[in-house]
Motif scaffolding. Structure first.
Motif, mmCIF file in Angstrom:
data_model
loop_
_atom_site.group_PDB
_atom_site.id
_atom_site.type_symbol
_atom_site.label_atom_id
_atom_site.label_comp_id
_atom_site.label_asym_id
_atom_site.label_seq_id
_atom_site.Cartn_x
_atom_site.Cartn_y
_atom_site.Cartn_z
ATOM 1 N N ALA A 119 0.791 -1.099 -0.091
ATOM 2 C CA ALA A 119 -0.050 -0.085 0.031
ATOM 3 C C ALA A 119 0.841 1.327 0.015
ATOM 4 O O ALA A 119 0.549 2.267 -0.469
ATOM 5 N N ASN A 120 1.872 1.176 0.742
ATOM 6 C CA ASN A 120 3.019 2.418 0.841
ATOM 7 C C ASN A 120 3.356 2.696 -0.569
ATOM 8 O O ASN A 120 3.354 3.921 -0.872
ATOM 9 N N ALA A 121 3.592 1.998 -1.404
ATOM 10 C CA ALA A 121 4.138 1.991 -2.661
ATOM 11 C C ALA A 121 3.350 2.825 -3.538
ATOM 12 O O ALA A 121 3.510 3.902 -4.196
ATOM 13 N N ALA A 122 2.053 2.315 -3.611
ATOM 14 C CA ALA A 122 0.854 2.995 -4.475
ATOM 15 C C ALA A 122 0.516 4.424 -3.590
ATOM 16 O O ALA A 122 0.355 5.044 -4.415
ATOM 17 N N TRP A 123 0.566 4.378 -2.463
ATOM 18 C CA TRP A 123 -0.183 5.439 -2.015
ATOM 19 C C TRP A 123 1.158 6.762 -2.245
ATOM 20 O O TRP A 123 0.719 7.920 -2.600
ATOM 21 N N MET A 124 2.412 6.507 -2.104
ATOM 22 C CA MET A 124 3.387 7.375 -2.285
ATOM 23 C C MET A 124 3.343 7.920 -3.807
ATOM 24 O O MET A 124 3.411 9.149 -4.123
ATOM 25 N N SER A 125 2.936 6.912 -4.575
ATOM 26 C CA SER A 125 2.738 6.992 -6.222
ATOM 27 C C SER A 125 1.767 8.276 -6.287
ATOM 28 O O SER A 125 1.808 9.213 -7.120
ATOM 29 N N ALA A 126 0.407 8.125 -5.565
ATOM 30 C CA ALA A 126 -0.532 8.941 -5.542
ATOM 31 C C ALA A 126 -0.155 10.371 -5.082
ATOM 32 O O ALA A 126 -0.546 11.543 -5.745
ATOM 33 N N LEU A 127 0.502 10.432 -3.746
ATOM 34 C CA LEU A 127 0.910 11.537 -3.476
ATOM 35 C C LEU A 127 1.697 12.523 -4.288
ATOM 36 O O LEU A 127 1.565 13.547 -4.627
ATOM 37 N N ALA A 128 2.661 11.593 -4.793
ATOM 38 C CA ALA A 128 3.754 12.341 -5.574
ATOM 39 C C ALA A 128 3.176 12.965 -6.736
ATOM 40 O O ALA A 128 3.527 13.901 -7.414
ATOM 41 N N GLY A 129 2.290 12.110 -7.410
ATOM 42 C CA GLY A 129 1.424 12.450 -8.722
ATOM 43 C C GLY A 129 0.874 14.017 -8.667
ATOM 44 O O GLY A 129 1.042 14.898 -9.331
ATOM 45 N N HIS A 130 0.145 14.085 -7.029
ATOM 46 C CA HIS A 130 -0.391 15.363 -7.017
ATOM 47 C C HIS A 130 0.485 16.474 -6.893
ATOM 48 O O HIS A 130 0.269 17.637 -7.355
ATOM 49 N N LEU A 131 1.773 16.118 -6.155
ATOM 50 C CA LEU A 131 2.674 17.093 -6.087
ATOM 51 C C LEU A 131 3.340 17.572 -7.360
ATOM 52 O O LEU A 131 3.501 18.909 -7.387
ATOM 53 N N VAL A 132 3.651 16.470 -8.117
ATOM 54 C CA VAL A 132 4.107 16.914 -9.582
ATOM 55 C C VAL A 132 3.316 17.929 -10.297
ATOM 56 O O VAL A 132 3.616 18.572 -11.065
ATOM 57 N N ALA A 133 1.984 17.477 -10.149
ATOM 58 C CA ALA A 133 0.801 18.229 -10.925
ATOM 59 C C ALA A 133 0.857 19.657 -10.571
ATOM 60 O O ALA A 133 0.520 20.583 -11.134
ATOM 61 N N ALA A 134 1.395 19.991 -9.214
ATOM 62 C CA ALA A 134 1.512 21.238 -8.752
ATOM 63 C C ALA A 134 2.650 21.948 -8.892
ATOM 64 O O ALA A 134 3.139 23.219 -8.452
ATOM 65 N N GLY A 135 3.814 21.363 -9.941
ATOM 66 C CA GLY A 135 4.893 21.995 -9.947
ATOM 67 C C GLY A 135 6.229 21.475 -9.612
ATOM 68 O O GLY A 135 7.262 21.950 -10.068
ATOM 69 N N LEU A 136 5.900 20.547 -8.758
ATOM 70 C CA LEU A 136 7.450 19.888 -8.207
ATOM 71 C C LEU A 136 7.928 19.205 -9.173
ATOM 72 O O LEU A 136 7.393 18.473 -9.967
ATOM 73 N N ALA A 137 9.494 19.290 -9.054
ATOM 74 C CA ALA A 137 10.152 18.283 -10.154
ATOM 75 C C ALA A 137 10.007 16.791 -9.834
ATOM 76 O O ALA A 137 10.007 16.379 -8.656
ATOM 77 N N ARG A 138 9.873 16.066 -11.080
ATOM 78 C CA ARG A 138 9.383 14.585 -10.637
ATOM 79 C C ARG A 138 10.666 13.909 -9.702
ATOM 80 O O ARG A 138 10.323 12.960 -8.951
#
Length: 185
Positions: A119-138
């Motif tokens: 679950a952690n791996a999938a959850w981190m991916s979802a959070l990271a995706g939202h942060l990238v959409a807000a302008g954070l470098a991948r």
């Protein structure tokens, strides 16, 4: 097409979100679902299979809640939007179930340890995706997602004991720190 197993999985997840996982007993769960414990075991291999399904269903709901968020205007707002999402309603209940499973997994209890790791791996991916959409470098997304999630879990653990004003201030400080440290791409 929804199967009976799918219907039971959704209902069992709702039950676990309401009552928790510790001490989960098949008879009361089955009764609340309008079936018998024997029928639950017909649709799920065993109690561990049922718990695994509950955890996966709850995690899928949580991730969908993050994916459904519109993109935030900037990184600071993304942190605030994520907190607003995970700290209320059904999302909050899913987060609490995750924390309960994680605590059981810390003691090596299965299926909790394995499911929480996945679950952690999938959850981190979802959070990271939202942060990238807000302008954070991948390249920074996983690191920032882990920082934000760690802070959120701590805040959620303290939520029943802490004032809402103090939590809002802490989340605002976290959002400021993240926005100050990581420059948008």
């Amino acid at each position: 097409m929804t199967t009976r197993r799918d219907e039971l999985a959704e209902g069992a997840t709702d039950y676990a979100l309401e009552h928790g996982l510790v001490g989960l007993s098949l008879r009361p769960l089955a009764e609340s679902l309008g079936t018998s414990d024997r029928m639950l075991l017909y649709h799920f291999r065993d109690k561990d299979d049922l718990i695994t399904t509950i955890l996966r269903t709850s995690n899928a709901r949580s991730m969908q809640g993050i994916r459904d968020l519109p993109p935030s205007v900037d990184l600071r707002t993304a942190v605030l939007d994520l907190w607003r999402t995970v700290s209320r309603g059904d999302q909050q209940r899913c987060q609490r179930l995750y924390v309960e499973a994680a605590a059981l997994g810390l003691f090596g209890r299965e299926p909790y340890a394995t499911e929480v790791r996945e679950a952690n791996a999938a959850w981190m991916s979802a959070l990271a995706g939202h942060l990238v959409a807000a302008g954070l470098a991948r390249a920074d997304a996983r690191r920032v997602a882990e920082l934000v999630d760690s802070a959120f879990v701590g805040l959620q653990m303290d939520q029943p004991l802490d004032s809402a004003a103090r939590q809002r201030r802490t989340v605002a400080d976290l959002a400021d720190a993240v926005a100050d440290r990581w420059v948008p791409s």
